[in-house]
Enzyme design. Structure first.
Site, short mmCIF file in Angstrom:
data_model
loop_
_atom_site.label_atom_id
_atom_site.label_comp_id
_atom_site.label_asym_id
_atom_site.label_seq_id
_atom_site.Cartn_x
_atom_site.Cartn_y
_atom_site.Cartn_z
N GLU A 82 -94.44 -31.24 24.02
CA GLU A 82 -93.47 -30.87 25.02
C GLU A 82 -93.36 -29.35 25.08
O GLU A 82 -92.38 -28.81 25.57
CB GLU A 82 -92.13 -31.55 24.82
CG GLU A 82 -91.51 -31.36 23.45
CD GLU A 82 -90.14 -32.04 23.39
OE1 GLU A 82 -90.10 -33.16 22.89
OE2 GLU A 82 -89.16 -31.46 23.85
N CYS A 114 -90.83 -36.37 22.37
CA CYS A 114 -91.52 -36.34 21.07
C CYS A 114 -92.47 -37.51 20.87
O CYS A 114 -93.11 -37.62 19.83
CB CYS A 114 -90.50 -36.33 19.93
SG CYS A 114 -89.44 -34.89 19.96
N THR A 204 -77.47 -38.71 21.55
CA THR A 204 -78.86 -38.80 21.10
C THR A 204 -79.01 -39.77 19.93
O THR A 204 -80.13 -40.18 19.62
CB THR A 204 -79.42 -37.42 20.65
OG1 THR A 204 -78.62 -36.95 19.56
CG2 THR A 204 -79.39 -36.41 21.78
N HIS A 237 -89.49 -41.32 13.03
CA HIS A 237 -89.29 -40.03 13.68
C HIS A 237 -88.16 -39.32 12.95
O HIS A 237 -87.18 -39.95 12.55
CB HIS A 237 -88.96 -40.23 15.17
CG HIS A 237 -88.71 -38.94 15.89
ND1 HIS A 237 -89.66 -37.95 15.95
CD2 HIS A 237 -87.62 -38.48 16.56
CE1 HIS A 237 -89.18 -36.92 16.64
NE2 HIS A 237 -87.94 -37.22 17.02
N ASN A 269 -88.21 -30.28 12.36
CA ASN A 269 -88.72 -31.34 13.23
C ASN A 269 -89.83 -30.79 14.13
O ASN A 269 -89.56 -29.96 15.00
CB ASN A 269 -87.57 -31.89 14.09
CG ASN A 269 -88.03 -32.93 15.10
OD1 ASN A 269 -89.14 -33.45 15.01
ND2 ASN A 269 -87.17 -33.22 16.07
N SER A 299 -87.37 -39.02 23.17
CA SER A 299 -86.19 -39.10 24.02
C SER A 299 -86.59 -39.52 25.41
O SER A 299 -87.69 -39.28 25.87
CB SER A 299 -85.49 -37.75 24.07
OG SER A 299 -84.91 -37.49 22.81
#
Ligand code: COA
Ligand code: ZN
Lengths: 351, 384, 138
Positions: A82, A114, A204, A237, A269, A299
């Site tokens: 991304e 991701c 989230t 993740h 991350n 996401s």
């Protein structure tokens, strides 16, 4: 009931520089407990001459080195990121060219926050199984962005991972099954001309990260008839250092099975490389016959849960290229000011 | 084949001439040379490196010829990076030798101070390989620094030994009215000066400056018609080249093109290094001078810096090196430098150089480098 | 420096993959690739992929950087003698000036070299970094 595809080889890359969380605490006036709560002490940041292409190249180079295959036999290069250096113009072709994979290959950049690289992994495994390609190269690479001052800054880091996917008879880890779970969940996004992503903060968590990973992992276990006890390792993740442990707990995976693949506390991350670097690290210590659960998340939102069974080919591969820990341990701290320069955050004008 | 003589020279002071453009500088030097010679040039050869990148001006031959009252004559620019001036003299020399021209004006001109240092640094780096050196940010000073470190490590030459050259250059320049920097420095000053590209320091490098130099070369035909005969002959003029990219050189401590050009020029002039009284050599950076002294036959390999530390090549010694102050202190308006050198040696041989003089000099040499050793021009001048 | 699409494209293989040439007559290799051997002039050359490891032969630390390189200052540039003896001029990355030495082992990495502003092309190329990782290549 193993399938006819798997991981032939892997390679990782983590840039040399680290930014300590306390730098961010001090600069933006945060409470000093935040890093502890996130379980992230420092994060990996790229040098001024690095981007997701150069990092992805090195991870892929390591994967090819480890596999010892002729790059021309690779039939697909999937690049999940991304943080594309060009909004329009594939990164995958730069890497494919630099590796000598071109021209008879598929190549594309994938986007799913991701999870893009994981979608690439699923596709490549399928292409191998269907005999469309002999080997596939899947790369996850990010120089993850965060709005300066956003809590995301503690975790958004830089790193890359790559896998050579091929037939199961050549695999170090054979695919046993995969289950994907996606919905339209706006937990984290970045509009076209925005330099930084926005996110739904608490949103989230439950409706995004937890519900998708749990949906995928439960779906996988159900379809394969497996229980958490059947897995030797679980890699989720890892947007921070606590979520993977919590999701594991909720699914019934003890901490010991999660820690070997938990790299975010050490390097932050790495977005598209996040769970997959953890997977690479697990391959560097797993024994033949062991079963690994890998569950990346992206996401927007979606998760893939994979079950891989390690073969004895794994033993011969470890020393053939730098390991994840070689990169994790080779580090040099930089100040926030230097990191900002390396990232081009200062507004300079030309002479 | 005719002999070639220098019938007139002209120089501007090297410096920051913010009030003068390419044409103004060229005119000042050219007018002096033409007036001194009393000869009308038949052709013009311009030595220049960066007019295209810094002034966006090409077509320099016609541009200058038709701006300085030489409307109509054949004129063109010769470019060999920092060796452009020397290459222009070499071209003019051959034009006369060929018998086609009898009087060729050479004007070396460079206008470097129109832009900040970072921009000039990029333009200068075009002397190197654009795709494999300049692209990667390897500045010209940087490439020379690679040679300097290699040389110092290979021959165990100390920083102190390297510092004697710039100190001597600054001292020599004090008396030179054309010099850019007329200020004495001490060895410690060199060693404390800012690092430009390690191990090259500010006082190892030539400054950025503007300037123009002109020489008027003539054939025997012209000389026979002149009442006052020129007394300096261009007895040897030679050029040799090497790879522009440093990577494909044989060795980093050598500039074999210098030795090749020198060998030819010596042979043409019938001289040997020990016959030479005065030299003006290319010291854009200290290391250039050191390597040239060796390649030209004035010092054994690895010994030039050590000899300089012992006082060799100073005024009074034979040869005297760079009585002008060299590129280091006279200055280095890049494409003009090779012409400055020739003009200065002509004045030394005539005895009218207005700075440090080399007494009774009969034979002089100039050596001009383009790139970090890729274009080498050597001239031998004789008093007749 | 304006980056030309055609030039970036033409040079990509030697720049990304360290493709040099080997002379069939004198046996020597060179980089960047030329149409004739720089050492003996022969035009009988074959393309070779050069080794990606070598040692620093000489280096410089550039403080007065050219336009476009301020964010990399001080910029380290070295001549690297690859393991087959071929010389390459390239930047050294991921290293502090005080740690760089002649004789130091280095390895090739692909890095971003130049940006043509925020909207233009990005130029990639090969640079070297100190070999910090234990490579076992076979
Ligand atoms: C060395 C160099 C980087 C210095 O540039 P800079 O840092 O921009 O220097 P400035 O022009 O700001 O000058 C600062 C001061 O140092 C002096 N100075 C500059 N260069 C000098 C030099 N080479 N030697 C001695 N003094 C020098 C200036 O006169 C000035 O002093 P002042 O303020 O009293 O006038 C520049 O001169 C250079 O790049 N030189 C090499 C040129 C070259 O490569 N030529 C081609 C080679 S073939
Ligand atoms: Zn050859």
């Amino acid at each position: 009931m193993a399938r006819d595809s798997g991981i032939v080889s892997w390679g990782a890359y983590v840039p040399r520089y680290r930014l300590k969380a306390e730098e961010i605490v001090n600069l933006w006036g945060w409470d000093s407990n935040i890093p502890k709560n996130l379980n992230v002490a420092e994060k990996a940041v790229e040098n001024v001459d690095e981007d997701s292409i150069t990092m992805g190249f090195e991870a892929a180079y390591n994967a090819i080195l480890r596999a010892n295959i002729n790059p021309k036999r690779i039939g697909a290069v999937f690049f999940g990121t991304e943080s594309k250096p060009y909004a329009v113009k594939p990164s995958a072709t730069v890497i494919a060219e630099a590796l000598g994979v071109t021209p008879a290959t598929m190549a594309s950049d994938l986007e799913f926050a991701c999870r893009a690289a994981s979608e690439g992994l699923r596709s490549a495994l399928a292409l191998v199984e269907s005999k469309y390609i002999e080997y596939g190269l899947v790369i996850g690479s990010d120089t993850a962005q965060a709005n300066p001052g956003d809590v995301l800054e503690y975790t958004a880091s830089s790193g890359a991972v790559a896998f050579i996917v091929g037939p199961s008879k050549e695999a170090a880890a054979i695919l046993e099954g995969v289950y994907t779970y996606v919905t339209d969940t706006p937990d984290f996004w970045r509009r076209g001309l925005s330099p930084y992503p926005k996110h739904g903060e608490a949103f989230t968590g439950e409706p995004a990260y937890f519900s998708h990973i749990e949906g995928a992992v439960r779906g996988l276990m159900e379809s394969l008839g497996l229980k958490p006890d059947d897995f030797d390792y679980a890699v989720f993740h890892q947007p921070n250092g606590t979520f993977p442990l919590r999701v594991g707990r909720r699914l019934g995976f003890p901490k010991e099975k999660i820690l070997p693949g938990l790299v975010t506390p050490l390097i932050g991350n790495t977005y598209n490389a996040s769970a997959l670097i953890g997977f690479a690290r697990v391959l560097e210590q797993a024994r033949p016959g062991q079963r690994i659960l890998v569950a990346p998340f992206g996401s927007g939102a979606g998760s893939d849960a994979y079950s891989f069974v390690v073969t004895d080919r794994v033993n011969g591969l470890r020393g053939k290229a730098p390991r994840v820990d070689d990169y994790i341990n080779a580090k040099k701290y930089v100040s926030y000011a230097v990191h900002a320069k390396m990232r081009g955050l200062y507004r300079r004008i030309a002479n | 084949m005719t002999r070639v003589y220098v019938s007139g020279v002209g120089l501007t002071k090297v410096g920051r001439h913010f009030d003068k453009g390419l044409i103004d500088l060229a005119a000042e030097a050219a007018f002096k040379a033409i007036d001194e010679a009393g000869v009308e040039p038949e052709a013009l050869v311009v030595g220049n490196m960066m007019s295209s990148s810094l002034q966006h001006q090409d077509n320099l031959g016609a541009y200058i010829a038709n701006s300085i009252g030489l409307r109509g004559i054949p004129a063109f620019k010769v470019e060999a990076a920092c060796g452009s001036g020397g290459a222009a003299v070499h071209a003019a020399f051959n034009m006369i030798k060929s018998g086609v021209y009898n009087a060729v004006l050479v004007v070396g001109v460079e206008k470097m101070t129109d832009h900040p240092t970072a921009v000039v640094t990029e333009a200068l780096a075009q002397a190197a390989d654009a795709e494999y050196e300049l692209f990667y940010g390897a500045s010209f000073t940087g490439l020379n620094a690679l040679m300097m470190r290699y040389y110092m490590e290979k021959y165990q030459v100390s920083r102190r030994e390297m510092s004697y050259w710039p100190v001597m250059m600054h001292k020599n320049a004090v008396a030179n009215p054309y010099a850019q920097i007329r200020r004495e420095i001490k060895l410690e000053d060199v060693e404390k000066s800012q690092v430009v590209a390690d191990p090259i320091r500010l006082l190892d490098s030539s400054p950025i400056g503007d300037g123009a130099a002109a020489v008027l070369l003539v054939s025997e035909n012209i000389v026979s018609k002149l009442a006052e005969k020129p007394i300096v002959e261009v007895a040897g003029s030679a050029m040799a080249t090497d790879t522009v990219e440093l990577s494909n050189r044989e060795s980093l401590d050598a500039m074999p093109a210098a030795a090749q050009a020198a060998k030819k020029a010596y042979k043409m002039a019938g001289v040997e290094p020990r016959d030479i009284d005065v030299i003006e050599i290319h010291d854009a950076f200290t290391i250039n001078a050191i390597v040239l002294l060796e390649e030209l036959g004035f010092a054994p390999r690895g010994q030039a810096a050590k000899q300089l530390a012992e006082g060799r090549f100073a005024p009074g010694d034979k040869p005297t090196a760079n009585p002008s102050g060299g590129l280091k202190a006279r200055g280095h308006p890049v494409g003009a430098t090779g012409v400055y050198q020739v003009a200065e040696v002509v004045m030394q041989l005539r005895g009218d150089f207005p700075g440090v003089k080399v007494d009774k000099a009969e034979i002089g040499l100039t050596s001009n480098i383009g790139g970090d050793g890729s274009s080498l021009i050597v001239h031998v001048l004789k008093r007749v | 420096m304006r980056l030309s699409p055609a030039q970036i494209w033409r040079t990509r293989i030697p720049r990304y993959r360290l493709i040099g040439k080997e002379c069939k007559k004198c046996g020597r290799r060179h980089y960047p690739p030329r149409p004739a051997c720089p050492y003996c002039g022969s035009r009988e050359l074959i393309e070779v992929e050069l080794p990606r490891t070598g040692v620093i032969e000489s280096f410089t630390v550039i403080y007065t950087v050219m336009e476009g390189f301020k964010d990399r200052a001080p910029l380290i540039i070295a001549t690297v003698k690859l393991d087959d003896g071929t010389r390459v001029v390239a930047p050294i990355t991921d290293a502090e000036p005080e740690d760089v030495r002649t004789g130091m082992r280095v390895e090739a990495v692909l890095r971003r070299i130049r940006d043509d502003g925020s909207y233009g092309l990005i130029g990639y190329g090969t640079v070297f970094r100190p070999t910090i990782l234990v490579h076992k290549t076979s």
